[in-house]
Design a protein around this motif. Sequence first.
Motif, PDB file in Angstrom:
ATOM      1  N   VAL A 289     -16.578  16.393 -34.209  1.00  0.00           N
ATOM      2  CA  VAL A 289     -16.908  16.001 -35.585  1.00  0.00           C
ATOM      3  C   VAL A 289     -17.189  14.508 -35.651  1.00  0.00           C
ATOM      4  O   VAL A 289     -18.189  14.067 -36.248  1.00  0.00           O
ATOM      5  CB  VAL A 289     -15.764  16.391 -36.543  1.00  0.00           C
ATOM      6  N   TRP A 290     -16.326  13.713 -35.037  1.00  0.00           N
ATOM      7  CA  TRP A 290     -16.509  12.249 -35.109  1.00  0.00           C
ATOM      8  C   TRP A 290     -17.742  11.793 -34.336  1.00  0.00           C
ATOM      9  O   TRP A 290     -18.407  10.837 -34.733  1.00  0.00           O
ATOM     10  CB  TRP A 290     -15.249  11.541 -34.641  1.00  0.00           C
ATOM     11  N   ARG A 291     -18.037  12.467 -33.266  1.00  0.00           N
ATOM     12  CA  ARG A 291     -19.247  12.103 -32.530  1.00  0.00           C
ATOM     13  C   ARG A 291     -20.476  12.310 -33.408  1.00  0.00           C
ATOM     14  O   ARG A 291     -21.385  11.472 -33.433  1.00  0.00           O
ATOM     15  CB  ARG A 291     -19.340  12.959 -31.261  1.00  0.00           C
ATOM     16  N   ARG A 292     -20.517  13.420 -34.132  1.00  0.00           N
ATOM     17  CA  ARG A 292     -21.636  13.674 -35.042  1.00  0.00           C
ATOM     18  C   ARG A 292     -21.644  12.669 -36.198  1.00  0.00           C
ATOM     19  O   ARG A 292     -22.715  12.192 -36.609  1.00  0.00           O
ATOM     20  CB  ARG A 292     -21.536  15.107 -35.572  1.00  0.00           C
ATOM     21  N   LEU A 293     -20.443  12.332 -36.711  1.00  0.00           N
ATOM     22  CA  LEU A 293     -20.378  11.370 -37.812  1.00  0.00           C
ATOM     23  C   LEU A 293     -20.905  10.003 -37.382  1.00  0.00           C
ATOM     24  O   LEU A 293     -21.639   9.333 -38.129  1.00  0.00           O
ATOM     25  CB  LEU A 293     -18.926  11.232 -38.304  1.00  0.00           C
ATOM     26  N   VAL A 294     -20.542   9.581 -36.172  1.00  0.00           N
ATOM     27  CA  VAL A 294     -21.021   8.284 -35.680  1.00  0.00           C
ATOM     28  C   VAL A 294     -22.533   8.328 -35.473  1.00  0.00           C
ATOM     29  O   VAL A 294     -23.249   7.353 -35.785  1.00  0.00           O
ATOM     30  CB  VAL A 294     -20.271   7.892 -34.394  1.00  0.00           C
ATOM     31  N   ALA A 300     -20.832   3.041 -40.675  1.00  0.00           N
ATOM     32  CA  ALA A 300     -20.193   3.522 -41.903  1.00  0.00           C
ATOM     33  C   ALA A 300     -19.340   4.765 -41.683  1.00  0.00           C
ATOM     34  O   ALA A 300     -18.665   5.231 -42.610  1.00  0.00           O
ATOM     35  CB  ALA A 300     -21.260   3.822 -42.956  1.00  0.00           C
ATOM     36  N   ALA A 301     -19.337   5.324 -40.493  1.00  0.00           N
ATOM     37  CA  ALA A 301     -18.528   6.514 -40.221  1.00  0.00           C
ATOM     38  C   ALA A 301     -17.048   6.190 -40.404  1.00  0.00           C
ATOM     39  O   ALA A 301     -16.593   5.084 -40.082  1.00  0.00           O
ATOM     40  CB  ALA A 301     -18.794   7.014 -38.805  1.00  0.00           C
ATOM     41  N   PRO A 302     -16.260   7.145 -40.931  1.00  0.00           N
ATOM     42  CA  PRO A 302     -14.818   6.902 -41.088  1.00  0.00           C
ATOM     43  C   PRO A 302     -14.128   6.750 -39.733  1.00  0.00           C
ATOM     44  O   PRO A 302     -14.703   7.071 -38.688  1.00  0.00           O
ATOM     45  CB  PRO A 302     -14.330   8.149 -41.826  1.00  0.00           C
ATOM     46  N   LYS A 303     -12.895   6.270 -39.778  1.00  0.00           N
ATOM     47  CA  LYS A 303     -12.151   6.035 -38.544  1.00  0.00           C
ATOM     48  C   LYS A 303     -11.032   7.066 -38.395  1.00  0.00           C
ATOM     49  O   LYS A 303     -10.483   7.568 -39.380  1.00  0.00           O
ATOM     50  CB  LYS A 303     -11.586   4.619 -38.521  1.00  0.00           C
ATOM     51  N   LEU A 304     -10.701   7.349 -37.130  1.00  0.00           N
ATOM     52  CA  LEU A 304      -9.676   8.329 -36.794  1.00  0.00           C
ATOM     53  C   LEU A 304      -8.664   7.692 -35.855  1.00  0.00           C
ATOM     54  O   LEU A 304      -9.031   7.070 -34.860  1.00  0.00           O
ATOM     55  CB  LEU A 304     -10.309   9.546 -36.114  1.00  0.00           C
ATOM     56  N   ILE A 305      -7.376   7.868 -36.169  1.00  0.00           N
ATOM     57  CA  ILE A 305      -6.292   7.400 -35.309  1.00  0.00           C
ATOM     58  C   ILE A 305      -5.545   8.612 -34.769  1.00  0.00           C
ATOM     59  O   ILE A 305      -5.129   9.490 -35.537  1.00  0.00           O
ATOM     60  CB  ILE A 305      -5.326   6.476 -36.079  1.00  0.00           C
ATOM     61  N   LEU A 397     -12.081  26.872 -36.000  1.00  0.00           N
ATOM     62  CA  LEU A 397     -13.341  26.957 -35.249  1.00  0.00           C
ATOM     63  C   LEU A 397     -14.548  26.526 -36.076  1.00  0.00           C
ATOM     64  O   LEU A 397     -15.661  26.462 -35.554  1.00  0.00           O
ATOM     65  CB  LEU A 397     -13.559  28.397 -34.752  1.00  0.00           C
ATOM     66  N   ASP A 398     -14.325  26.220 -37.344  1.00  0.00           N
ATOM     67  CA  ASP A 398     -15.434  25.932 -38.259  1.00  0.00           C
ATOM     68  C   ASP A 398     -15.702  24.428 -38.316  1.00  0.00           C
ATOM     69  O   ASP A 398     -15.325  23.734 -39.266  1.00  0.00           O
ATOM     70  CB  ASP A 398     -15.092  26.482 -39.649  1.00  0.00           C
ATOM     71  N   GLY A 399     -16.364  23.922 -37.289  1.00  0.00           N
ATOM     72  CA  GLY A 399     -16.647  22.493 -37.214  1.00  0.00           C
ATOM     73  C   GLY A 399     -17.409  21.943 -38.399  1.00  0.00           C
ATOM     74  O   GLY A 399     -17.047  20.883 -38.931  1.00  0.00           O
TER      75      GLY A 399
END
Length: 477
Positions: A289-294, A300-305, A397-399
């Motif tokens: 998900v984050w790869r697609r967001l970036v 402007a993509a959100p950040k994940l910790i 499973l619902d990316g």
Amino acid sequence: MTRPLILFDLTRLVSASGRSAPTGIERVELAYAKWLHGLSSADVRFVVTMQSVRMIADAAVPQFLERQEATWDAGAQGFSAESAILNVNEFLAGDGSPTAPRLGYLSKEERELRRSRRGVTGQQTSRSPIATWAQHMSASWAREPLTPLLRQNHRDRPVIYLRASLDRLERPAPIERIKAFPGVRMVNVCHDLIPLDFPEFVRPGTATTCAARVETLAKHADGIISSSHYSAARLRQYLGPKPPKITVSHIGSEPARHDCALPPLVDSPYFLVVSTIEARKNHMLLLNVWRRLVDDLGHAAPKLIIAGKRGWEAQTPIAVLDRVRQLSSHVYEAGAVPDAALDLLRRNATAVLMPSFVEGFGMPVTEALSVNTPVIASDIPVFREIVGNAAELIDPLDGPSWRRAVIEYAEKNSPRRAAALERARRYEPPQWSDHFRDVRNFIEEVGQVQPKIYVPARRRPTFAASLLGVSPSRTLL
């Protein structure tokens, strides 16, 4: 009911000593130990299972518990709660992604790494005081044999051997020696049977070990406490036609109080996932998900910790974290974050994410909701049971649905997040006081039933046994 004698097994907590952050099971065992240490309605002794079950000196227990809790709260040996927050602040400010301990603190892999380093360089690494403390407790404090106490008490009043984990049940000999005393009842907490139900998510051999532990439960346990109805239903499938008594009680999730003075967080939104990096936790969904967001949103993509040590059967997510540079400015692996820092991160997150494929309970979900932080979690049976609609539940499973939820929660003045925040505020987390009331009532109930008694079968002569190529058999009556 006659005043019972409760023998509480601290083995899991002792084995966890020296780590800067605990697992969920270790948190539960600490909560049990603190409750029992203050219990006035029973006589309580603390024990450790090694080659045999031995008692810990009463005076040593409170000091050990306080020291362990302080270590989990503030951190230890180069990775304090303060350093964890400073690392996160550097990431949130866009100044880089400082490296945090990735194997957890004194994990098996890290011990091997340290031994290897000493062998190559000759350098001696420093040892944590808490690790030395735990070893001292095991070697010196647990010297008192249990047998004399059992001989004095097993006929006169209920004796409850209480355990908060399944650790070491695959080696039943110490428990068999306890259960050979009439009147001794064994009560065990069982959190999940994931290695049996989902062996693809655990290390090779773990399912076999879990099966042996469940066999010990079926033979010797007089009562089992399950943390969820889901786990209890799974457990019943493996206990045979005459299972022990089972009760269900959700474990507590009240917000903890921390004494650490920590620097304030950088004012920048982020999402948080709290778990060991392992296959069943489904980190790959979030990383995809984050790869697609970036790719789509860039800076402007959100950040994940990600707060948690590296675990097992997780080669792909670990490879992504190590090698995919385009994620480094938006995904941060914070390591095994000490409790005080974790609490600060949890309270300030846009949402806590938990896309697990399977859980026995899921403490990060209830802990986040207990401090009014929105939660997006998997739509799996146990989460439907423990939090219902207080969290937003999405198929693991619902990316695309997870991606859409992250985008909408990250929007300024997000209506979707506002609704989730309101649901979190209405959520009533399970309380430890309620759980221990259930445990106390269950112990009283188990104390009134006829206990299982282990009777060793008469052993064949050693020579005959060696000729036959068999081990002496044992029988449960």
